[in-house]
Scaffold this active site. Structure first.
Site, PDB file in Angstrom:
ATOM      1  N   LYS A 156      43.527  34.620  41.907  1.00  0.00           N
ATOM      2  CA  LYS A 156      43.487  35.317  43.194  1.00  0.00           C
ATOM      3  C   LYS A 156      44.347  34.571  44.218  1.00  0.00           C
ATOM      4  CE  LYS A 156      40.957  37.969  40.821  1.00  0.00           C
ATOM      5  NZ  LYS A 156      39.935  37.383  40.067  1.00  0.00           N
TER       6      LYS A 156
ATOM      7  N   ASP B  94      31.185  29.427  43.657  1.00  0.00           N
ATOM      8  CA  ASP B  94      32.423  30.158  43.373  1.00  0.00           C
ATOM      9  C   ASP B  94      33.093  30.399  44.726  1.00  0.00           C
ATOM     10  OD1 ASP B  94      34.388  32.118  42.979  1.00  0.00           O
ATOM     11  OD2 ASP B  94      33.279  33.090  41.359  1.00  0.00           O
TER      12      ASP B  94
ATOM     13  N   TYR C  71      30.426  38.320  40.887  1.00  0.00           N
ATOM     14  CA  TYR C  71      31.476  39.061  40.192  1.00  0.00           C
ATOM     15  C   TYR C  71      30.902  39.623  38.883  1.00  0.00           C
ATOM     16  CZ  TYR C  71      35.554  39.729  37.235  1.00  0.00           C
ATOM     17  OH  TYR C  71      36.472  40.247  36.367  1.00  0.00           O
TER      18      TYR C  71
ATOM     19  N   ARG D 119      45.880  19.746  24.723  1.00  0.00           N
ATOM     20  CA  ARG D 119      44.553  20.301  25.039  1.00  0.00           C
ATOM     21  C   ARG D 119      43.759  19.249  25.820  1.00  0.00           C
ATOM     22  NH1 ARG D 119      40.785  19.621  21.501  1.00  0.00           N
ATOM     23  NH2 ARG D 119      42.037  20.211  19.696  1.00  0.00           N
TER      24      ARG D 119
HETATM   25  C1  LIG Z   1      34.760  35.912  42.632  1.00  0.00           C
HETATM   26  C2  LIG Z   1      35.335  35.893  41.249  1.00  0.00           C
HETATM   27  N1  LIG Z   1      34.981  34.925  40.407  1.00  0.00           N
HETATM   28  C3  LIG Z   1      35.470  34.878  39.147  1.00  0.00           C
HETATM   29  C4  LIG Z   1      36.343  35.839  38.666  1.00  0.00           C
HETATM   30  C5  LIG Z   1      36.867  35.755  37.264  1.00  0.00           C
HETATM   31  O1  LIG Z   1      38.162  35.251  37.255  1.00  0.00           O
HETATM   32  P1  LIG Z   1      39.320  35.637  36.212  1.00  0.00           P
HETATM   33  O2  LIG Z   1      39.587  37.098  36.342  1.00  0.00           O
HETATM   34  O3  LIG Z   1      40.461  34.772  36.629  1.00  0.00           O
HETATM   35  O4  LIG Z   1      38.799  35.291  34.860  1.00  0.00           O
HETATM   36  C6  LIG Z   1      36.749  36.862  39.517  1.00  0.00           C
HETATM   37  C7  LIG Z   1      37.693  37.885  39.036  1.00  0.00           C
HETATM   38  O5  LIG Z   1      37.909  38.911  39.656  1.00  0.00           O
HETATM   39  C8  LIG Z   1      36.224  36.901  40.849  1.00  0.00           C
HETATM   40  O6  LIG Z   1      36.567  37.864  41.711  1.00  0.00           O
END
Ligand SMILES: Cc1ncc(COP(=O)(O)O)c(C=O)c1O
Length: 377
Positions: free
Chosen positions: A195, A170, A98, A46
């Site tokens: 992604k 992000d 998101y 961890r």
């Molecule tokens: C722009 C963006 N940020 C964060 C996330 C969250 O990521 P995760 O699904 O890997 O938890 C997503 C998920 O679709 C996303 O599109």
């Protein structure tokens, strides 16, 4: 080292013990100590694992930061970053972040006293107006999901610095191949590595890179304390995915441009959202801060019924949540990824029922266009 080279030779790209050119998967939870505290840099997985460490050093190198951190999902990464703040602190966020980010801020982190305000950060004045005495950070998603709005990272980071706030970006949609927020003045960059970074629809993961040792120490403390770490197998899959990130992003971009051109000329498509279009309101900023426009396109067909007709006829685009994979994906954000956002708020943001989002993959673009053409008819 140039960008594609760094994706392959950055970080710790081979095993120093054996010379293996693929870094090994250290499937291990604990490590032998020669005496109490006498370990070789690892005590418990961890806290640190060699395969996760190889990934963390690699993402640090390709984002140009001082330390990287790998988590079990993008949401775990975002939550860990928010755990840098205290009860009573306030964060300003992009309004069409998101859906999961909106949910964790308004339904989970609000319960521990972290306040949030959502504003259209593509207009920098809105950020200034939202700053309170308790504000600690500006959290930007750019381009946004699903409307592909762009925020000027450099301008936002300047306001943040003037007000002693952190800038968090992000960077999921752009990837470090096209955009490096730390170079534009941000303090923290994060990814849903599920992604493009993973790229093959086979791993859920999150990555964070910070730009100084103090933040690195604080985030490692949170990572180790809360424990949402990425396992060694998934860390290895991300290292492998990153090796082809450059060529995947170049090819995705070429396919996307051809699809955007097709959609723009189609009579059944009311509006196309893509930052690479000169008509996009933030095109100039997108061009200034990123080297490419990415593979995400949204288009409005006017109603939920019409969107459903397309979904029922489409062949090569898989109806699925997520994005950024080798296979093309299609979704209806209002009823899928953004369903956790209340209806009125979705309407305010312009996430209509007829909005269709596609993540362009690596199939032959002629097939993809032919498929969209028959589905739109
Ligand atoms: C722009 C963006 N940020 C964060 C996330 C969250 O990521 P995760 O699904 O890997 O938890 C997503 C998920 O679709 C996303 O599109």
């Amino acid at each position: 080292m140039k960008r594609k080279t760094k994706l392959i030779h950055g970080g710790i790209s081979e095993d120093p013990a054996t010379g293996a050119v693929s870094f090994p998967i250290y499937q291990v939870s604990t490590y032998k100590q020669e005496g109490v505290g006498g370990h070789k840099g690892y005590e418990y997985s961890r806290t640190g694992n060699p395969t996760r460490n190889a990934l963390e050093v690699l993402i640090k190198d390709i984002e140009g930061g001082s330390a990287g951190f790998a988590f079990g999902s993008g949401m775990a990464a975002i939550t860990a970053v928010m755990m840098l703040f205290n009860s009573g602190d306030h964060v300003i966020l992009t309004d069409d972040v998101y859906g999961g980010t909106f949910r964790v801020m308004t339904k989970v982190l609000n319960r521990v006293g972290i306040d949030s305000t959502f504003v259209d950060t593509s207009n920098i004045e809105n950020i200034k107006d939202a700053i309170r005495p308790t504000t600690k950070a500006i959290y930007i998603e750019t381009p946004t999901n699903p409307l592909l709005k762009i925020t000027d990272i450099e301008a936002a980071a300047k306001i943040a610095k003037e007000n002693h706030l952190l800038t968090i970006v992000d960077n999921t949609f752009s990837t470090p191949y096209w955009q490096n927020p730390l170079e534009l003045g941000a303090d923290i960059v994060l990814h849903s590595a599920t992604k493009y970074i993973g790229g093959h629809s086979d791993v859920v993961a999150g990555l964070v890179v910070v730009n100084n040792d103090k933040l690195a120490e604080e985030l490692h403390f949170v990572q180790n304390s809360t424990g949402g770490v990425l396992g060694p197998q998934d860390s290895w899959l991300l290292i492998r995915g990153i090796k082809t990130l450059g060529i995947r992003m170049e090819e995705t971009e070429a396919n996307t441009k051809a699809i955007v051109e097709f959609l723009q000329g189609h009579s059944k498509v009311e509006k196309v959202f893509y930052p690479g279009l000169e008509s996009h309101p933030n095109h100039a900023i997108a061009k200034k801060q990123a080297r490419g426009f990415g593979g995400m396109v949204s288009f409005d067909v006017g109603s939920a019924e019409k969107a459903d007709q397309i979904l029922s006829k489409i062949n090569y685009f898989t109806l699925a949540e997520s994005l950024g994979a080798v296979e093309s994906l299609i979704s209806v954000p209002a009823r899928m990824t953004h369903a956790s956002i209340p209806t009125e708020r979705r309407a305010e943001l312009g996430i209509t029922d007829g909005l269709v989002r596609i993540s362009v993959g690596l199939e032959d673009v002629e097939d993809l266009i032919e498929d969209l053409a028959q589905a739109l008819e």
